[in-house]
Design an enzyme around this catalytic site. Structure first.
Site, mmCIF file in Angstrom:
data_model
loop_
_atom_site.group_PDB
_atom_site.id
_atom_site.type_symbol
_atom_site.label_atom_id
_atom_site.label_comp_id
_atom_site.label_asym_id
_atom_site.label_seq_id
_atom_site.Cartn_x
_atom_site.Cartn_y
_atom_site.Cartn_z
ATOM 1 N N SER A 76 51.627 101.066 97.474
ATOM 2 C CA SER A 76 51.677 100.181 96.510
ATOM 3 C C SER A 76 52.666 100.482 95.515
ATOM 4 C CB SER A 76 50.420 99.921 95.871
ATOM 5 O OG SER A 76 50.285 98.909 95.111
ATOM 6 N N ASP B 65 48.366 90.393 101.974
ATOM 7 C CA ASP B 65 48.467 90.982 100.472
ATOM 8 C C ASP B 65 48.569 90.135 99.378
ATOM 9 O OD1 ASP B 65 48.608 92.860 98.721
ATOM 10 O OD2 ASP B 65 49.828 94.247 99.850
ATOM 11 N N HIS C 96 45.798 94.052 100.896
ATOM 12 C CA HIS C 96 46.427 95.305 100.265
ATOM 13 C C HIS C 96 45.712 96.594 100.599
ATOM 14 C CE1 HIS C 96 49.214 96.649 97.055
ATOM 15 N NE2 HIS C 96 48.042 97.305 96.653
#
Length: 771
Positions: A602, A695, A741
């Site tokens: 991320s 995501d 995610h």
């Protein structure tokens, strides 16, 4: 979905058709964006169309290329998976905690992907009575049943009604973090027709018939509404209670530990305010504690004594980044009535304050590590504490945090503890007024996670070192021409010490710069990098890999000031810290400078892209040999210039607003996607980039575009050299087509993903040779 233990042989990375002989080539369709006199050229904007057959075909082709490249590691993946599984107690149960008249826990069953939530009745009305395992178990929610027929399942919020009869819970079957509300009658175990969409936080009123919940905006996924639901009503009839219009702010609701008040937080990354309402008056009006002020935060807890309505104990940064605690009467809680209770400490940030009937526990950061301080109330007349008693922890690097403490009138305090070499444990700390502080010196171990498979903690060691990194841009630098110039010039006046935590296997480690080295980093949002135990990590340690965790600026290890020193105009400090940490580790002979692997996800994926570019720009293209980048936030400019995307506007307080010229230029200076040209003609690390189609935090197209552009540069560089070198480092993209995610939701599927990553890492570092 199968709920039996899967084997690594059915990993999604294995080819199902004839393997491709070359990586896919994405066509280029230049789309210009001009702002502040600069034109950004995006050749792959077309990848944003998730429903396009061409996009899906391209992603499928990338998966096929990755599967073919990784096919020779199939046996290694199976070995790694088996090792990891051997270190997990597949059938297990968490430590039960008391809530109302029940003890709640979760358990897992061998062969099942997901947890089962259960409860047992308390045998004694005393809230501090011990758990009775002889009481019959009631299964209140089996996530395996919810997941039947679905490739993904995530459980979001859960809330038990005060009378213990109803369970409100939310589920996401896609990974897009879009949750649906359900309400289950625990007397019949049937779900009621009451439901709602896009639900976030949940809180029951004292009547056990009124439920408050927050919902998100359909486009930006910002939580912006609070609704009141009455049992039996349809969602269309639910009453809108609060709406937050400012796009920087999210809204959420909860209850105080004593159960007497609802608390609604309206907060951004740097500013917040709270509203409160009696849980006995659900149709009443929420009252403001104190209005929001830019760059000020406060967090209230309720104490029902010291007056008719009691007091709010408020942790706030109104006088400094490290937070202090003030009190205010519920009848007049505004800032004019705040009285200091715990002063701000100049060196030890106050992260949290857990409030109970006879004591409180303060969570602080000391030299980047968590500290728990127990404070007993001095008397019952005024809000005041005796001197704090600190809970001591034995290891040089660890994580300690509050555990499930739901009883306001508790006489013990539960906390969790783990380290890089010690499995997760739950302790109970005695807070008996009669014994305090003598008995408080000893914690009672409730449970330590069992690690089967021959795990011996004595074989492993952890260290914590400090390295010097360039001081860089001051934490308080605003976006300006001078700040931008300081960032881009690379001119540093001094150094700053950065903590790094290290773990290795004692009999495999040689401090002679011969071990393969793995370095992990994040460094954003004020998030302290946790130093938890990982059974999967043993597969690397047992093969001689030294693993290091760099607590770089932008994280929260040393409080808000540490965060400020690595965000906005000072963001480049995060990247230079990581590079300095890596170089210091090899200089101190913790690892081989020719065999360094790095990983981040991320915002940590942004870190991966930025440091690869910066190292090449500094003439050190071989600093990193292997890069694992998960759901990386690499297309900063295109994302942050599109306010219609989820989270974008709120993120201005972390990265800057690119609509402002100086912020635009600073962000452009480190955006990985926009600076890939610096890699042209230079050797590149082996890179595995992973993302998920669903995501909602970092859209799949960011890593897909990044890899497509990087592959073009890589191919051009190799062509210019005359041929593709036989040892050319691979560039692989893997897209999980059924997740979000966090990757796979099932625990066995998740282990398979880790085995896949580790197989790539070990082979590319030369630790394992594939015939």
């Amino acid at each position: 979905m199968s709920h039996t233990s899967p084997s690594a042989a059915d990993s999604p990375a294995q080819p199902t058709a004839a393997p491709p002989i070359a990586p896919p080539v994405a066509h280029r369709d230049p789309t210009p964006t001009t702002l502040h006199g600069i034109t950004l050229q995006d050749d792959y904007r077309w990848m944003r169309d998730k429903d396009s057959p061409e996009v899906l075909a391209y992603l499928t082709a990338e998966n096929a290329w990755t599967a073919a490249a990784m096919a020779p590691t199939a046996a290694l993946q199976a070995t790694l998976y088996a090792e990891m599984l051997s270190h997990i107690k597949e059938t297990d149960e968490s430590v039960p905690y008391r809530l109302g008249n029940w003890f709640y826990s979760t358990r897992t069953v061998e062969g099942s992907q997901y947890s089962i939530h259960v409860r047992r009745a308390a045998s004694d009305p005393n809230p501090n009575s011990p758990f009775d395992p002889a009481q019959p178990e009631q299964i209140i929610l089996d996530v395996n049943q919810l997941a039947e027929g679905k490739p993904f399942m995530s459980l979001g919020s859960m809330a038990i009604s005060p009378d213990g009869n109803l369970l409100a819970y939310t589920t996401d079957p896609t990974g897009f973090r879009q949750y649906t509300l359900h309400i289950r009658d625990l007397r019949t175990l049937a779900d009621l027709p009451d439901t709602a969409e896009r639900v976030g936080s949940l809180a029951w009123a004292a009547d056990s018939r009124t439920l408050f919940y927050s919902t998100e905006d359909e486009t930006t996924k910002r939580q912006d509404h609070i609704f009141r639901h009455t049992l039996g009503a349809v969602a269309a009839e639910d009453t809108l209670v609060l709406h937050e219009e400012d796009e920087r702010f999210n809204i959420g609701i909860g209850r105080t530990r004593d159960g007497l008040y609802f608390l609604v937080e309206i907060g951004s990354h740097t500013t917040n305010e709270f509203r409160f309402l009696s849980t006995s008056d659900p149709t009443g009006e929420f009252q403001l504690i104190a209005p929001r002020l830019d760059d000020q935060e406060y967090y209230p807890s309720h104490f029902p004594v010291f007056g008719t309505e009691g007091f709010f104990f408020i942790r706030t940064n109104d006088t400094g980044k490290n937070f202090r605690v003030v009190t205010a009467p519920v009848a007049s809680p505004g800032r004019d009535h705040w009285t200091e209770l715990i002063p701000l400490h100049p060196e030890h940030p106050l992260e949290d304050l857990d409030l109970f009937a006879t004591f409180a526990v303060a969570t602080r950061r000391k030299l980047g590590l968590p500290s728990l301080e127990v404070l007993r109330f001095s008397d019952s007349v005024t809000p005041s504490f005796d001197l704090p008693v600190e809970i001591a922890f034995p290891e040089p690097a660890y994580t300690a945090a509050p555990h499930a403490n739901r009883i306001f009138n508790a006489d013990t305090y539960r906390y969790s503890y783990q380290s890089l070499v010690s499995p997760p444990s739950v302790y109970a700390y005695n807070i008996s007024r009669a014994d305090f502080p003598v008995a408080i010196g000893t914690s009672h171990l409730l449970k330590q996670q069992e690690v089967p498979g021959g795990f011996n903690p004595a074989l492993y060691a952890s260290e914590r070192i400090w390295i010097d990194a360039p001081a860089g841009t001051p934490a308080n630098a605003a976006f300006s021409e001078s700040a931008e110039g300081a960032i881009n010039s690379g001119a540093f006046a001094a150094t700053v010490p950065i903590p790094v935590s290290i773990v290795y296997r004692r009999d495999q480690f040689h401090r002679d710069a011969t071990n393969p080295l793995y370095v992990y980093g994040y460094g954003s949002y004020g998030y302290p990098l946790p130093l938890g135990f990982s059974p999967a990590r043993l597969s690397l340690l047992d093969r001689g890999v030294v693993m290091a965790y760099a607590h770089i600026r932008g994280g929260g290890e040393l409080g808000d000031a540490w965060h400020d020193a690595g965000k906005m105009a000072a963001k480049r400090n995060t990247f230079t810290d990581f590079i300095a940490a890596t170089e210091a580790l090899t200089a101190r002979k913790f690892g081989d400078p020719a065999r360094v692997a790095i990983e981040g996800g991320s915002a940590g994926g942004l870190l991966m892209g930025a440091v690869v570019n910066l190292a090449a720009q500094a003439g050190k293209p071989s600093l990193f040999r292997v890069v694992l980048s998960h759901v990386p936030f690499v297309d900063i400019m295109n994302t942050m210039l599109d306010a219609s995307l989820p989270l974008t506007v709120a993120e201005y307080e972390e990265w800057g607003n690119p609509n402002e010229p100086a912020a635009f230029r600073t962000m452009l200076s480190y955006s990985p996607y926009d600076n890939l040209e610096v890699l042209a003609g230079q050797p590149q690390p082996a890179m595995l980039v992973k993302t998920s189609l669903n995501d909602s935090q970092v859209m799949y197209w960011e890593p897909a575009k990044y890899v497509a552009k990087l592959r073009t540069i890589k191919t051009q560089s190799e062509s210019a050299a005359g041929s593709v070198p036989p040892d050319s480092a691979p560039l692989l993209l893997h897209i999980n087509m059924d997740a979000g995610h966090g990757g796979a939701s099932g625990r066995y599927d998740y282990l398979k993903e880790i085995a896949f990553d580790y197989a790539f890492l070990l082979t590319q570092l030369g630790v394992v040779t594939i015939p």
